[in-house]
Design a protein around this motif. Structure first.
Motif, PDB file in Angstrom:
ATOM      1  N   GLY A  16      -9.126 -28.029  57.729  1.00 29.98           N
ATOM      2  CA  GLY A  16      -8.602 -27.572  56.441  1.00 29.98           C
ATOM      3  C   GLY A  16      -9.345 -27.160  55.282  1.00 29.98           C
ATOM      4  N   LYS A  17     -10.686 -27.043  55.553  1.00 26.27           N
ATOM      5  CA  LYS A  17     -11.835 -26.484  54.579  1.00 26.27           C
ATOM      6  C   LYS A  17     -11.330 -25.207  53.831  1.00 26.27           C
ATOM      7  N   SER A  18     -11.166 -24.269  54.691  1.00 18.94           N
ATOM      8  CA  SER A  18     -10.722 -22.936  54.149  1.00 18.94           C
ATOM      9  C   SER A  18      -9.663 -22.738  53.315  1.00 18.94           C
ATOM     10  N   THR A  19      -8.473 -23.685  53.773  1.00 15.53           N
ATOM     11  CA  THR A  19      -7.035 -23.767  53.269  1.00 15.53           C
ATOM     12  C   THR A  19      -7.561 -24.665  51.657  1.00 15.53           C
ATOM     13  N   GLN A  39      -7.247 -18.214  53.484  1.00 14.33           N
ATOM     14  CA  GLN A  39      -8.644 -18.084  53.715  1.00 14.33           C
ATOM     15  C   GLN A  39      -9.472 -17.082  53.189  1.00 14.33           C
ATOM     16  N   ILE A  52     -11.467 -19.350  62.033  1.00 15.91           N
ATOM     17  CA  ILE A  52     -12.499 -20.241  62.121  1.00 15.91           C
ATOM     18  C   ILE A  52     -13.532 -19.575  61.141  1.00 15.91           C
ATOM     19  N   THR A  53     -14.422 -20.463  60.449  1.00 20.03           N
ATOM     20  CA  THR A  53     -15.421 -20.162  59.647  1.00 20.03           C
ATOM     21  C   THR A  53     -16.665 -19.917  60.335  1.00 20.03           C
ATOM     22  N   LYS A 131      -4.263 -32.927  54.495  1.00 17.99           N
ATOM     23  CA  LYS A 131      -3.197 -32.563  55.190  1.00 17.99           C
ATOM     24  C   LYS A 131      -2.097 -33.805  55.453  1.00 17.99           C
ATOM     25  N   ASP A 133       0.783 -33.907  53.673  1.00 11.19           N
ATOM     26  CA  ASP A 133       1.898 -33.577  53.855  1.00 11.19           C
ATOM     27  C   ASP A 133       2.511 -33.565  55.337  1.00 11.19           C
ATOM     28  N   GLY A 162      -4.192 -29.651  51.275  1.00  5.60           N
ATOM     29  CA  GLY A 162      -4.463 -28.132  50.903  1.00  5.60           C
ATOM     30  C   GLY A 162      -3.301 -27.177  50.849  1.00  5.60           C
TER      31      GLY A 162
HETATM   32  P1  GTP Z   1     -12.978 -23.780  60.255  1.00  5.00           P
HETATM   33  O1  GTP Z   1     -13.062 -23.076  59.176  1.00  5.00           O
HETATM   34  O2  GTP Z   1     -12.698 -23.290  61.405  1.00  5.00           O
HETATM   35  O3  GTP Z   1     -13.832 -25.034  60.457  1.00  5.00           O
HETATM   36  O4  GTP Z   1     -11.283 -24.653  59.839  1.00  5.00           O
HETATM   37  P2  GTP Z   1     -11.111 -25.285  58.358  1.00  5.00           P
HETATM   38  O5  GTP Z   1     -11.401 -26.439  58.058  1.00  5.00           O
HETATM   39  O6  GTP Z   1     -11.368 -23.930  57.484  1.00  5.00           O
HETATM   40  O7  GTP Z   1      -9.467 -25.302  58.487  1.00  5.00           O
HETATM   41  P3  GTP Z   1      -8.446 -24.192  58.036  1.00  5.00           P
HETATM   42  O8  GTP Z   1      -8.454 -24.100  56.639  1.00  5.00           O
HETATM   43  O9  GTP Z   1      -8.646 -22.883  58.680  1.00  5.00           O
HETATM   44  O10 GTP Z   1      -7.108 -24.960  58.534  1.00  5.00           O
HETATM   45  C1  GTP Z   1      -7.033 -25.151  59.979  1.00  5.00           C
HETATM   46  C2  GTP Z   1      -5.376 -25.245  60.059  1.00  5.00           C
HETATM   47  O11 GTP Z   1      -4.558 -26.362  59.430  1.00  5.00           O
HETATM   48  C3  GTP Z   1      -4.475 -24.042  59.605  1.00  5.00           C
HETATM   49  O12 GTP Z   1      -3.555 -23.598  60.484  1.00  5.00           O
HETATM   50  C4  GTP Z   1      -4.028 -24.495  58.175  1.00  5.00           C
HETATM   51  O13 GTP Z   1      -2.939 -23.649  57.831  1.00  5.00           O
HETATM   52  C5  GTP Z   1      -3.796 -25.931  58.564  1.00  5.00           C
HETATM   53  N1  GTP Z   1      -3.706 -26.433  57.201  1.00  5.00           N
HETATM   54  C6  GTP Z   1      -4.887 -26.704  56.387  1.00  5.00           C
HETATM   55  N2  GTP Z   1      -4.701 -27.499  55.392  1.00  5.00           N
HETATM   56  C7  GTP Z   1      -3.440 -28.085  55.627  1.00  5.00           C
HETATM   57  C8  GTP Z   1      -2.723 -29.038  54.953  1.00  5.00           C
HETATM   58  O14 GTP Z   1      -3.120 -29.499  53.734  1.00  5.00           O
HETATM   59  N3  GTP Z   1      -1.369 -29.243  55.457  1.00  5.00           N
HETATM   60  C9  GTP Z   1      -0.931 -28.749  56.459  1.00  5.00           C
HETATM   61  N4  GTP Z   1       0.444 -28.979  56.961  1.00  5.00           N
HETATM   62  N5  GTP Z   1      -1.722 -27.710  57.263  1.00  5.00           N
HETATM   63  C10 GTP Z   1      -2.954 -27.313  56.687  1.00  5.00           C
END
Ligand code: GTP
Length: 599
Positions: A16-19, A39, A52-53, A131, A133, A162
């Protein structure tokens, strides 16, 4: 300077980094609501589609906290192991790291790898359970894992989402309160570390920098200390996250320099920027050079596209320092390039970017590793070693003293119940057990040393399938180790087919040879004569298959002596053979090679 904080977010992929970064941009009003999209920092199409990032992405935010305004510079980093080079560069440019752990997944292999890197850089770690939630979230359990891992008290952990925005202000407060302000070198000499450098077709090379001392304005003359290249600065500024010009960028800040260079190698990642007038400035500690882990040939399906492929690789390389390539000629696939990648995902991404951004249709051969060959002592008594990237570069057998292959240490996070099965798989792949540790009562960290050639075949897929998706892994290259490695030759009709040879461990040679021959047998069309297929190590045949002859004679059904009809038929047959490759007396359709060599 006291109001600047530089930090990054580190996490396992998809935690969930990007979120979270999106929420930070919103809360700090860095991006207007109407411009907000999911994102936001993943700017490449391919990043957005796959979620993905791939590239790191910096952004500057402003935030009011306890009556003061703070400048917060965030660098969003990739989570996948192939891109840990991007992570390590970001870490060297900041003072703090938010360690994000998914409340439903817990600590995973890449969480550990990124954490170790952050600790090596002496960063302040801000642990966040994210996450929360999710209905399947287990924040208590995950926070216990973190407490155990970091040896901290539980109240240092922030619980956040996020998605809903819960805990986001608390995270910003922790970044300000716990991360130290950037340390400023008291000298006024300009020193800026290039942590990324991209090529923009309209503006030339743009260097992403962290300034450690001094300041820089547009139109000043600068020098890259190591490369010794010089240029006039066209523009300086910061990331908002798009490029925002500013008058100056100064010590403690993260920003960009538009250099006017036409080649990224002139403003290389890891180099130090200084003013041309400052003659005696010492370079900052840069980055270690990354070494590719896997190699594969990349060829255009249409041989006429070779010049376009060469140009596309050149351009892509401008933005991807980790990609390396050199021309390769394959008897079966024609002209192409042997490319080195950081891993399989990197390879896939490069191929996909080449295809979609440069409109090419490409074939990638199956990935392999590099080998270190020790050549027998020559008459002068000197032993030498060479590194080869494809089996066809192997010297004659009689000249080879030893073949060594790269090994890696692999860290696997997995459910306790799967330990036995994963250990068995790793053992079958020549793995050497290192140790086993427990994260909590259900999950363990298993460490193995493995040859990278075994790792890149299907290790990850097997791990995922054994652990029903719960296992994760991370690896780091160790060194070259000699082994009982041999060149497996494939012969068709007694002739060696160079592009099908492989370097394999002796214990697997017969099995691998048989698999290739069985495939060849189904792929090569039957000829007018029997065709012998053989696998051999040196002169020794270790497997054999035969393709029986067809009794067909194309002219047989023509009766009488109508020469023109007969010639027409033979011409037609000749045209059909254009896309054939002749090995000895056997014509093999190029598709056969494609099917065998293709990844
Ligand atoms: P990379 O950049 O590929 O390393 O991924 P990331 O860590 O940036 O994760 P990203 O933010 O893309 O989130 C991955 C998935 O988790 C996505 O489908 C988001 O919608 C979901 N997600 C992220 N944060 C949350 C959260 O706080 N709650 C829920 N329920 N889903 C989340």
């Amino acid at each position: 300077m006291n109001n600047i904080r530089n930090f990054c977010i580190i996490a396992h992929i998809d935690h969930g980094k990007s979120t979270l970064a999106d929420r930070l941009l919103e809360v700090t009003n860095t991006v207007a609501k109407r411009e907000m999209k999911e994102q936001l920092l993943d700017t490449m199409d391919i990043e957005r589609e796959r979620g993905i990032t791939i590239k790191l992405q910096p952004v500057r935010m402003h935030y009011q906290f306890q009556g003061q305004e703070y400048e917060l510079n965030l660098i969003d980093t990739p989570g996948h192991v192939d891109f840990s080079y991007e992570v390590s560069r970001s870490l060297a440019a900041v003072e703090g790291a938010i360690l994000l752990v998914d409340a439903a997944q817990g600590i995973e292999a890449q969480t550990l790898a990124n954490l170790y890197m952050a600790m090596e850089h002496n960063l302040t770690i801000i642990p966040v359970v994210n996450k929360i939630d999710l209905p399947s979230a287990e924040p208590e359990k995950v926070s216990e894992e973190i407490v155990k891992l970091l040896g901290i008290s539980k109240d240092e952990i922030i619980f956040a989402s996020g998605k809903t925005g819960q805990g986001v202000n608390e995270i910003l407060a922790a970044v300000i309160e716990r991360t130290p302000a950037p340390k400023i070198d008291p000298s006024n000499e300009l020193k800026a570390l290039i942590f990324d450098s991209i090529f923009d077709p309209y503006r030339g090379v743009i260097a992403y920098v962290r300034i450690t001392s001094g300041a820089l304005k547009a139109h000043q003359k600068i020098r890259m200390i190591q490369v010794k290249s010089e240029t006039d600065v066209i523009e300086v500024g910061y990331f908002s996250p798009t490029l925002k010009p500013s008058n100056t960028i100064c010590a403690g800040q993260i920003g960009y320099i538009i250099t006017g260079f036409k080649d990224v190698s002139l403003a290389r990642v890891g180099d130090t920027v200084t003013l041309e007038s400052d003659q005696n400035v010492a370079a900052l500690e840069g980055y270690r050079q990354v070494k590719p882990l896997v190699y594969a040939g990349i060829f255009s399906v249409d041989a006429n596209q070779y010049p376009e492929l060469r140009e596309a690789l050149g351009k892509l390389k401008l933005n991807d320092a980790a990609l390396i390539y050199e021309p390769e000629v394959s008897e079966a696939l024609g002209f192409g390039f042997r490319c080195g990648f950081l891993g399989l995902l990197h390879m896939e991404i490069v191929k996909e970017r080449l295809e979609r951004e440069y409109n090419l249709d490409l074939i990638a051969t199956s990935p392999s590793v590099s080998y270190q060959i020790t050549i027998n002592k020559q008459a002068d008594g000197v032993e030498s070693t060479i590194i080869i990237h494809t089996p066809s570069e192997l010297p004659e057998v009689t000249k080879i003293a030893e073949i060594a292959e790269p090994w890696a240490v692999v860290e696997i996070v997995l459910p306790k119940s799967n330990i036995g099965a994963v250990m068995e798989m790793a053992g079958n792949k020549r793995g050497i057990y290192v140790n086993l540790d427990y994260l909590d009562e259900d999950r363990a960290i298993l460490k193995y040393q493995l040859p990278i050639s075994e790792l890149i075949v299907d290790f990850y897929d097997r791990l995922k399938s054994i652990t029903s998706g719960y296992g994760s892994m991370n690896y780091e290259m160790l060194e070259y180790r000699t082994g009982d490695l041999v060149k497996l030759n494939i012969l068709v009709g007694g002739e060696e087919v160079d592009s099908l040879s492989q370097i394999v461990h002796r214990s697997t040679a017969i099995e691998k040879g048989r698999i290739i021959l069985a495939k060849l047998k189904t792929l090569i069309p039957r000829q007018l004569f029997e065709v012998m297929l053989q696998a051999a190590i040196g002169g020794k045949i270790i497997a054999r298959e035969d393709i029986p002859a067809v009794g067909k004679n194309v002219t047989a059904k023509l009766y009488g002596g109508d020469v023109t009809r007969k010639n027409k038929l033979l011409d037609k047959q000749k045209a059909g053979k254009k896309r054939l490759k002749r090995i000895g007396k056997v014509d093999i359709p190029t598709e056969v090679f494609l099917k065998l060599l293709k990844n």
